[in-house]
Design an enzyme around this catalytic site. Structure first.
Site, PDB file in Angstrom:
ATOM      1  N   ASP C  89       0.867  -1.186   0.000  1.00 47.79           N
ATOM      2  CA  ASP C  89       0.000   0.000   0.000  1.00 47.79           C
ATOM      3  C   ASP C  89       0.892   1.220   0.000  1.00 47.79           C
ATOM      4  O   ASP C  89       1.472   1.563   1.025  1.00 47.79           O
ATOM      5  CB  ASP C  89      -0.912  -0.006   1.230  1.00 47.79           C
ATOM      6  CG  ASP C  89      -1.927   1.123   1.177  1.00 47.79           C
ATOM      7  OD1 ASP C  89      -1.949   1.859   0.167  1.00 47.79           O
ATOM      8  OD2 ASP C  89      -2.690   1.266   2.138  1.00 47.79           O
ATOM      9  N   TRP C 114       6.345  -4.335   8.358  1.00 52.04           N
ATOM     10  CA  TRP C 114       5.506  -5.524   8.496  1.00 52.04           C
ATOM     11  C   TRP C 114       5.890  -6.502   7.404  1.00 52.04           C
ATOM     12  O   TRP C 114       6.439  -6.125   6.368  1.00 52.04           O
ATOM     13  CB  TRP C 114       4.031  -5.160   8.475  1.00 52.04           C
ATOM     14  CG  TRP C 114       3.450  -4.897   7.138  1.00 52.04           C
ATOM     15  CD1 TRP C 114       3.580  -3.757   6.401  1.00 52.04           C
ATOM     16  CD2 TRP C 114       2.633  -5.781   6.375  1.00 52.04           C
ATOM     17  NE1 TRP C 114       2.900  -3.877   5.233  1.00 52.04           N
ATOM     18  CE2 TRP C 114       2.304  -5.109   5.187  1.00 52.04           C
ATOM     19  CE3 TRP C 114       2.145  -7.072   6.582  1.00 52.04           C
ATOM     20  CZ2 TRP C 114       1.520  -5.689   4.207  1.00 52.04           C
ATOM     21  CZ3 TRP C 114       1.355  -7.642   5.612  1.00 52.04           C
ATOM     22  CH2 TRP C 114       1.048  -6.950   4.433  1.00 52.04           C
ATOM     23  N   ASP C 133       9.398   0.587   4.264  1.00 52.67           N
ATOM     24  CA  ASP C 133       9.131   1.898   3.668  1.00 52.67           C
ATOM     25  C   ASP C 133      10.423   2.707   3.588  1.00 52.67           C
ATOM     26  O   ASP C 133      11.339   2.532   4.406  1.00 52.67           O
ATOM     27  CB  ASP C 133       8.117   2.679   4.519  1.00 52.67           C
ATOM     28  CG  ASP C 133       6.706   2.146   4.339  1.00 52.67           C
ATOM     29  OD1 ASP C 133       6.459   1.428   3.347  1.00 52.67           O
ATOM     30  OD2 ASP C 133       5.848   2.446   5.192  1.00 52.67           O
ATOM     31  N   ASN C 161      -1.045  -2.863   6.252  1.00 52.67           N
ATOM     32  CA  ASN C 161      -0.329  -2.042   5.285  1.00 52.67           C
ATOM     33  C   ASN C 161      -0.800  -0.588   5.277  1.00 52.67           C
ATOM     34  O   ASN C 161      -0.253   0.231   4.552  1.00 52.67           O
ATOM     35  CB  ASN C 161      -0.400  -2.656   3.876  1.00 52.67           C
ATOM     36  CG  ASN C 161      -1.786  -2.615   3.263  1.00 52.67           C
ATOM     37  OD1 ASN C 161      -2.679  -1.913   3.735  1.00 52.67           O
ATOM     38  ND2 ASN C 161      -1.995  -3.364   2.197  1.00 52.67           N
ATOM     39  N   ASP C 162      -1.828  -0.256   6.067  1.00 53.94           N
ATOM     40  CA  ASP C 162      -2.285   1.137   6.144  1.00 53.94           C
ATOM     41  C   ASP C 162      -1.361   1.991   6.998  1.00 53.94           C
ATOM     42  O   ASP C 162      -1.383   3.220   6.923  1.00 53.94           O
ATOM     43  CB  ASP C 162      -3.698   1.207   6.757  1.00 53.94           C
ATOM     44  CG  ASP C 162      -4.771   0.899   5.733  1.00 53.94           C
ATOM     45  OD1 ASP C 162      -4.483   1.010   4.533  1.00 53.94           O
ATOM     46  OD2 ASP C 162      -5.893   0.548   6.141  1.00 53.94           O
TER      47      ASP C 162
END
Lengths: 156, 413, 188
Positions: C89, C114, C133, C161-162
């Site tokens: 995401d 994650w 990220d 994934n948010d």
């Protein structure tokens, strides 16, 4: 392009050598991804994101796992390692969680995990501890650390 | 000059001025009046049909009048989640904000900025621990407790905790440790709850100073592995309404000392399931409290589609637990394109709505007045659709609400 | 913002084209198209990773990239439909000056993240994927991709994934996301 460059007089033997070199280079490239299974796979999928591969965690946020077997020195500490949210909430059954904790102890606290008094977790024990969630995991951790550091005020 | 009589002063200016252009051009109207410099308009008074749309590229949230599409004003935010909290009683808006001293780097400072709702100007700020959670859906990351005095912010570092701010005294109260539980939902004037990683709730009660007084951990109330609830719950009075990936409604009653869980019921019947209908979207639920109507964004699809935009809005009566209405979703991307060509209505809109892929709706919200409006946001089209929430009649589009729209709110009553 | 040079309509056309392509790649095949094809395919709509969606993704990709990686052709790492992105995401780092395994210049990779699994259709294996990220510069803004196989709500952080996983990086400003293979998930 290849024809023109190679057409000058490169022999089949030269081609074979070139091909062999290319193959060797390919073989020396990145290694194939290794198979991960069992408790180690559970660690990677459910713990490693925050605790990191070496168990080092993140400063002021994720505690290190290095030497975390010291919690086993007191009964509440042994329960804590199961009841701490990262363990208790992992999407694993009690036997798998017991195996994961035992694997982590060997991996991140090998001295204690190889000591004669080390008693691995069993599924039934995990079931018992897991049934009582910690309302305040942070407070319990602080209390246990005080006890382990020999501060009597840490004891209930 | 200092002692010159006023009359002489006026006279001397009159002599210097050119004669008025009398009779020069009888066709020409009088000149326009001169404008005043430095005028700043107040914000229109809060009204139910005002809808706020956050934008994480523009780093703002902006209010729009759904009755005429005007942009009413905005609040600038820093980086990360933008989810303002609106206090009708105090006429204030609270916005948890994150700033870096060099824009994208440097020293991080988190603040709750207190805006005057009448002017949208910042009045004060409370510096809070630089830990607030940043989650793209911007939901349940902060909440204003029921009497509007204390504000709770969910932190993620990735350790979870909650920051409490006293907005009445405009000061930081402190931080509450909440390992294993995340997100915040108001549950009374001095109470909030969080969802824990085993599907249980952690309910925290504060004392009059805002410090933790008591905490309760409930048993799990949904099947966290098989069918988890989304965190995008809506509140109707004492009832928080959660919906699971598979469409089960789990209600939590927070009126008593301990949260009570109602028997779950399903948004879907056998035929719906057979046709692969499921919930989905960023804000996939809205509730009109007075009428007890629950609005749910639905689409047809497979597993793992809990964030796919909705193609229809299904309306339920919470008393009978039956679907009473289905609202179709027009093509908001078509509307956006038609508006860009300068012809927001007519044949081109008709054509575009049918030719362009329909992006559906990502988020919905509903106003709480007696003549409620239902809002549907398409993030990819940057457009909001407005319906009459009771009849389901489509009313209008609000175009150009942002570049990367986020939270959609209809906060005022 | 240097966008002022471009005429407004052109910008919006670009934006529309991008949105439309995204829509095609993401949802059209699975929802609208199948929906229109009617009841005969209704059952198939429940299957993840339909061939149709791969076809439409391929057709919306400007140029298929060279095969790379582990075991034969796997598609284009800058495509949302690329197999490793089954639960990503955010903006794909391969569109942002980095790659699907490396951060763009001048950013910082968040160590905390994650981890999930994705199935590689080329060899049928389940790979363990770490979605680290890249942080410290503003939103990359290219190749936005949201797929949610196994994604769970934010109250389950290890599976969500948010969440902005730059949370423990020196700057929590989110730039883009990678999808790094850690290994092959194997039944013991």
């Amino acid at each position: 392009m290849a024809r023109r460059a190679g057409g000058g007089g490169r022999t089949p033997a030269a081609w074979a050598v070139a091909a062999a070199l290319l193959l060797a280079a390919a073989a020396a490239g990145p290694a194939a991804a290794e198979a991960i299974s069992g408790p180690r796979l559970d660690y990677v999928l459910h713990c490693m994101g925050c605790h990191l591969e070496d168990g080092g965690g993140a400063p002021e946020s994720v505690p290190t796992l290095e030497g975390f077997g010291r919690f086993l020195q007191i009964p509440d500490g042994r329960a804590y390692l199961v009841r701490v949210p990262g363990s208790a909430h992992a999407p694993l059954d009690d036997a798998a969680l017991a195996a994961l904790l035992n694997w982590m102890l060997v991996r991140f606290d090998p001295t204690r995990a190889r000591a004669p008094e080390f008693r691995p977790y069993e599924a039934a024990e995990v079931t018992r501890y897991r049934a009582v969630p910690l309302a305040d995991a942070d407070a319990e951790r602080r209390r246990l650390l005080r006890v382990l550091d020999g501060d009597p005020s840490g004891d209930r | 000059m200092r002692r010159m009589p006023a009359a002489i002063l006026v006279l001397s200016f009159a002599v210097l001025l050119p004669p008025p252009p009398s009779g020069a051009d009888p066709e020409r109207p009088e000149p326009l009046p001169a404008d005043a410099l430095g005028v700043i308009l107040p914000a229109p008074p809060p009204a139910p049909h005002q809808v706020w749309v956050a934008d994480f590229v523009l780093e703002r949230t902006a209010g729009f009048d759904a009755n005429d599409g005007r942009l009413l004003g905005m609040l600038s935010a820093g980086v990360g989640t933008i989810a303002p909290l609106f206090s009708q009683a105090r006429g204030e808006i609270y916005l948890p904000e994150t700033y870096y001293s060099r824009g994208s780097r440097g020293t991080r400072t988190d603040v709750v900025t207190i805006y005057d709702a009448a002017t949208l100007a910042p009045e004060a700020e409370v510096v809070v621990p630089p830990k607030r959670a940043d989650v793209v859906h911007a939901m349940a990351l902060s909440t204003l407790l029921d009497d509007g005095r204390f504000l709770a912010i969910a932190n993620f570092t990735p350790a979870t905790s909650v920051t409490i701010v006293d907005v009445e005294e405009r000061r930081l109260v402190g931080e509450i440790a909440t390992a294993g539980c995340h997100l915040v939902y108001a549950a009374g004037p001095r109470r909030f709850f969080m969802i824990c990683g085993d599907g249980s709730l952690l309910q925290v009660t504060l004392d009059e100073a805002g410090h933790e007084q008591a905490r309760i951990r409930t048993p799990p109330f949904f099947a966290i592995l098989e069918d988890p609830v989304t965190e995008k719950a809506v509140r109707r009075g004492d009832e928080w309404i959660f919906v699971s990936f598979d469409g089960l409604v789990h209600s939590v009653d927070v009126a008593g000392e301990t949260p009570r869980f109602a028997e779950p019921w399903s948004l879907l019947d056998e035929a719906d399931r057979g046709a692969s209908w499921r919930i989905g979207g960023v804000q996939h639920l809205a509730v009109h409290e007075a009428s007890g109507r629950l609005y749910s964004l639905m689409h047809r699809g497979g597993p793992d589609e809990h964030k796919v935009p909705g193609t229809e809005i299904w309306v339920y009566d919470l008393e009978t637990r039956r679907r009473v209405q289905t609202i179709g979703i027009r093509n908001l991307l078509g509307a956006f394109l038609a508006q860009q060509t300068g012809t927001p209505g007519g044949a081109l809109l008709w054509l575009l709505e049918r030719v362009v892929p329909n992006p559906g709706v990502d988020s919905i919200a509903v106003s709480q007045d007696a003549d409620p409006r239902l809002f549907g946001l398409s993030r990819s089209a940057g457009t909001v659709a407005v319906w009459d929430a009771r009849s389901g009649e489509f009313l209008r589009y609000l175009e150009n609400v942002g570049i990367a729209p986020g939270a959609l709110q209809a906060p005022w009553r | 913002m240097s966008r002022s040079e471009t005429p407004s309509w052109e910008r919006h056309l670009d934006r529309w084209a991008e949105a439309a392509a995204r829509q095609l790649a993401r949802g059209l095949s699975r929802r609208s198209l199948l929906g229109r094809l009617g009841a005969t395919l209704a059952g198939a709509a429940a299957l993840p990773l339909l061939p149709v969606s791969r076809v439409s993704a391929a057709s919306s990709d400007p140029a298929p990239a060279a095969p790379e990686g582990l075991d034969g052709p796997e598609g284009d790492p800058s495509s949302c439909q690329y197999w490793r992105h089954c639960a990503i995401d955010g903006f794909l780092c391969s569109c942002c000056g980095g790659s699907h395994t490396a951060c763009p210049p001048g950013t910082v990779m968040s160590p905390v993240t994650w981890i999930g699994t994705c199935r590689n259709p080329a060899d049928g294996r389940q790979y363990v994927i770490s979605y680290n990220d890249c942080c410290g510069k503003h939103l990359c803004g290219r190749c936005l991709c949201n797929r949610n196989e196994g994604d769970r709500p934010a109250y389950l952080p290890p599976k969500s994934n948010d969440i902005n996983w730059c949370a423990s990086a020196p700057s929590t400003v989110y730039h883009c996301s990678t999808a790094i293979v850690l290994g092959v998930a194997t039944e013991s």
